[in-house]
Design an enzyme around this catalytic site. Structure first.
Site, short mmCIF file in Angstrom:
data_model
loop_
_atom_site.label_atom_id
_atom_site.label_comp_id
_atom_site.label_asym_id
_atom_site.label_seq_id
_atom_site.Cartn_x
_atom_site.Cartn_y
_atom_site.Cartn_z
N SER A 212 8.31 -102.72 -13.77
CA SER A 212 7.74 -104.00 -14.22
C SER A 212 6.22 -103.90 -14.20
O SER A 212 5.64 -103.14 -13.41
CB SER A 212 8.18 -105.11 -13.26
OG SER A 212 7.45 -106.29 -13.53
N LYS B 118 9.07 -102.56 -7.27
CA LYS B 118 8.86 -101.91 -8.56
C LYS B 118 7.81 -100.79 -8.46
O LYS B 118 7.92 -99.77 -9.15
CB LYS B 118 8.45 -102.94 -9.62
CG LYS B 118 9.52 -104.01 -9.89
CD LYS B 118 10.80 -103.41 -10.45
CE LYS B 118 11.79 -104.48 -10.89
NZ LYS B 118 13.02 -103.93 -11.46
N TYR C 206 8.77 -108.23 -4.87
CA TYR C 206 9.14 -107.67 -6.18
C TYR C 206 8.15 -106.58 -6.59
O TYR C 206 8.55 -105.49 -7.05
CB TYR C 206 9.16 -108.82 -7.19
CG TYR C 206 9.66 -108.47 -8.56
CD1 TYR C 206 11.02 -108.48 -8.85
CD2 TYR C 206 8.77 -108.17 -9.58
CE1 TYR C 206 11.48 -108.18 -10.14
CE2 TYR C 206 9.22 -107.88 -10.86
CZ TYR C 206 10.56 -107.88 -11.14
OH TYR C 206 11.00 -107.59 -12.41
N SER D 283 25.42 -106.95 -17.86
CA SER D 283 26.10 -108.18 -18.33
C SER D 283 25.18 -109.09 -19.12
O SER D 283 25.63 -109.85 -19.97
CB SER D 283 26.68 -108.94 -17.13
OG SER D 283 25.71 -109.07 -16.11
N ASN E 34 18.86 -100.72 -14.04
CA ASN E 34 18.27 -101.94 -14.62
C ASN E 34 18.48 -103.17 -13.75
O ASN E 34 17.65 -104.07 -13.77
CB ASN E 34 18.88 -102.16 -16.02
CG ASN E 34 18.67 -103.55 -16.53
OD1 ASN E 34 17.59 -103.90 -17.02
ND2 ASN E 34 19.69 -104.42 -16.40
N VAL F 138 25.06 -103.25 -6.61
CA VAL F 138 24.23 -102.03 -6.53
C VAL F 138 23.48 -101.92 -5.20
O VAL F 138 23.03 -100.84 -4.83
CB VAL F 138 23.18 -101.97 -7.67
CG1 VAL F 138 23.84 -101.77 -9.02
CG2 VAL F 138 22.26 -103.18 -7.67
P1 NAP Z 1 18.54 -111.00 -15.66
O1 NAP Z 1 18.62 -111.59 -17.02
O2 NAP Z 1 18.33 -111.89 -14.49
O3 NAP Z 1 19.87 -110.11 -15.43
C1 NAP Z 1 20.02 -109.44 -14.21
C2 NAP Z 1 21.16 -108.48 -14.31
O4 NAP Z 1 21.24 -107.73 -13.08
C3 NAP Z 1 22.52 -109.16 -14.48
O5 NAP Z 1 23.32 -108.34 -15.31
C4 NAP Z 1 23.07 -109.19 -13.06
O6 NAP Z 1 24.49 -109.21 -12.97
C5 NAP Z 1 22.54 -107.87 -12.53
N1 NAP Z 1 22.47 -107.82 -11.07
C6 NAP Z 1 21.68 -108.54 -10.24
N2 NAP Z 1 21.91 -108.20 -8.96
C7 NAP Z 1 22.86 -107.24 -8.98
C8 NAP Z 1 23.54 -106.50 -7.99
N3 NAP Z 1 23.26 -106.66 -6.69
N4 NAP Z 1 24.47 -105.59 -8.37
C9 NAP Z 1 24.78 -105.40 -9.69
N5 NAP Z 1 24.16 -106.10 -10.68
C10 NAP Z 1 23.23 -107.00 -10.33
O7 NAP Z 1 17.37 -109.91 -15.58
P2 NAP Z 1 16.56 -109.19 -16.76
O8 NAP Z 1 15.41 -110.05 -17.13
O9 NAP Z 1 17.49 -108.70 -17.80
O10 NAP Z 1 15.93 -107.96 -15.96
C11 NAP Z 1 16.50 -106.66 -15.98
C12 NAP Z 1 15.58 -105.71 -15.24
O11 NAP Z 1 14.29 -105.70 -15.87
C13 NAP Z 1 15.33 -106.09 -13.78
O12 NAP Z 1 15.23 -104.93 -12.99
C14 NAP Z 1 14.00 -106.80 -13.82
O13 NAP Z 1 13.33 -106.72 -12.59
C15 NAP Z 1 13.29 -106.01 -14.92
N6 NAP Z 1 12.22 -106.77 -15.56
C16 NAP Z 1 12.47 -107.90 -16.28
C17 NAP Z 1 11.41 -108.58 -16.87
C18 NAP Z 1 11.60 -109.81 -17.70
O14 NAP Z 1 10.57 -110.38 -18.15
N7 NAP Z 1 12.81 -110.26 -17.97
C19 NAP Z 1 10.11 -108.09 -16.71
C20 NAP Z 1 9.88 -106.95 -15.97
C21 NAP Z 1 10.94 -106.29 -15.41
P3 NAP Z 1 25.35 -110.61 -12.98
O15 NAP Z 1 25.35 -111.06 -14.43
O16 NAP Z 1 26.70 -110.24 -12.48
O17 NAP Z 1 24.61 -111.55 -12.10
#
Ligand code: NAP
Length: 242
Positions: free
Chosen positions: A140, A157, A153, A10, A88, A60
């Protein structure tokens, strides 16, 4: 028909991945937990560009929800299978360990790690029978280096990386690859509120990354050209190593 399922499609990285995989020709299943407006916007962006997408909401971290959602989808799509899985969806609940509550620990491990087990186990059966699949796990930098304030976290990861490497060896002979992408700091809702000006001084490239830059790495790992890459972790972090 081969579908791609992206958890947490999303918003943020998941949305960018959905869009890239749709451009690659996959009909995309957009999973999310509660933000249906954002998920509908991902779907709209894909369709506007001529792609195909369906919403597939479920939590999930809840095994029963995962199984019911996948079973229902499969019943309605007898001749199709989910050939590409991008694990993801993820959350962070940061705190120093001395102050960390049980719920902070359990919710992060359930969402970031147990989800991988529930969903991947369920979808692997079809990938193995059809003898082709792609699994990409969003790890991550925190899971490679460890970051203070993120023991939960980092643990989730790091475990995901271990599982990626082990599973890659289990299923390689079936033409299923299993890889991880490890982003550094990427501009999404997850990194909102972080002291970006301070943090970017540590990043050799001098800025936070864009979701599309992570999606490009995922798209490559999903492509036919990446058939000989498995059990690998690709960092997308602007040079921010340990
Ligand atoms: P984000 O903007 O916070 O978005 C999180 C997404 O995960 C949303 O679509 C949310 O759905 C969904 N979600 C959370 N809990 C869920 C659940 N229990 N069941 C189904 N969907 C769920 O996060 P992001 O930054 O895009 O991160 C995506 C991935 O990359 C994550 O695994 C994060 O740990 C990893 N990551 C991110 C970064 C970064 O700098 N952004 C760095 C390293 C790793 P809703 O919209 O319905 O809430």
């Amino acid at each position: 028909m081969k579908y791609a399922l992206v958890t947490g499609g999303s918003r943020g990285l998941g949305r960018a991945v959905c869009i890239r995989l749709a451009e690659q020709g996959y009909p995309v299943l957009i999973n999310f937990k509660s933000n249906s407006d954002a998920a509908a916007e991902t779907k709209r962006l894909i369709e506007e560009a001529g792609g195909q997408a369906e919403l597939l909401p479920f939590d999930v971290s809840v095994k029963e929800e995962v199984e019911v959602a996948v079973d229902r989808w499969q019943d309605a799509h007898k001749d199709d299978y989910i050939a590409v899985l991008v694990n993801n969806a993820g959350i962070r609940r940061d705190n120093l360990m001395v102050f960390m509550q049980d719920d902070d620990w359990n919710s992060v491990l359930n969402t970031n790690l147990n989800s991988f087990f529930y969903l991947t186990r369920r979808l692997l059966k079809n990938m193995m029978t059809r003898r082709w699949g792609r699994i990409v796990n969003l790890a991550s930098l925190s899971g490679i280096k460890g970051l203070p304030g993120q023991t939960n976290y980092s643990a989730s990861k790091a475990a995901l990386i271990g599982a990626t490497k082990a599973l890659a060896q289990e299923v390689a002979s079936r033409k299923i690859t299993v890889n991880a992408v490890a982003p550094g700091f990427i501009t999404t809702d997850m990194t909102k509120g972080l002291p970006e000006d301070e943090l970017k001084k540590m990043i050799p490239v001098g800025r936070f990354g864009h979701p599309e830059e992570v999606a490009a790495a995922v798209a490559f790992l999903v492509s036919e050209e990446a058939s000989y890459i498995t059990g690998e972790v690709i960092s997308v972090n602007g040079g921010l190593y340990t």
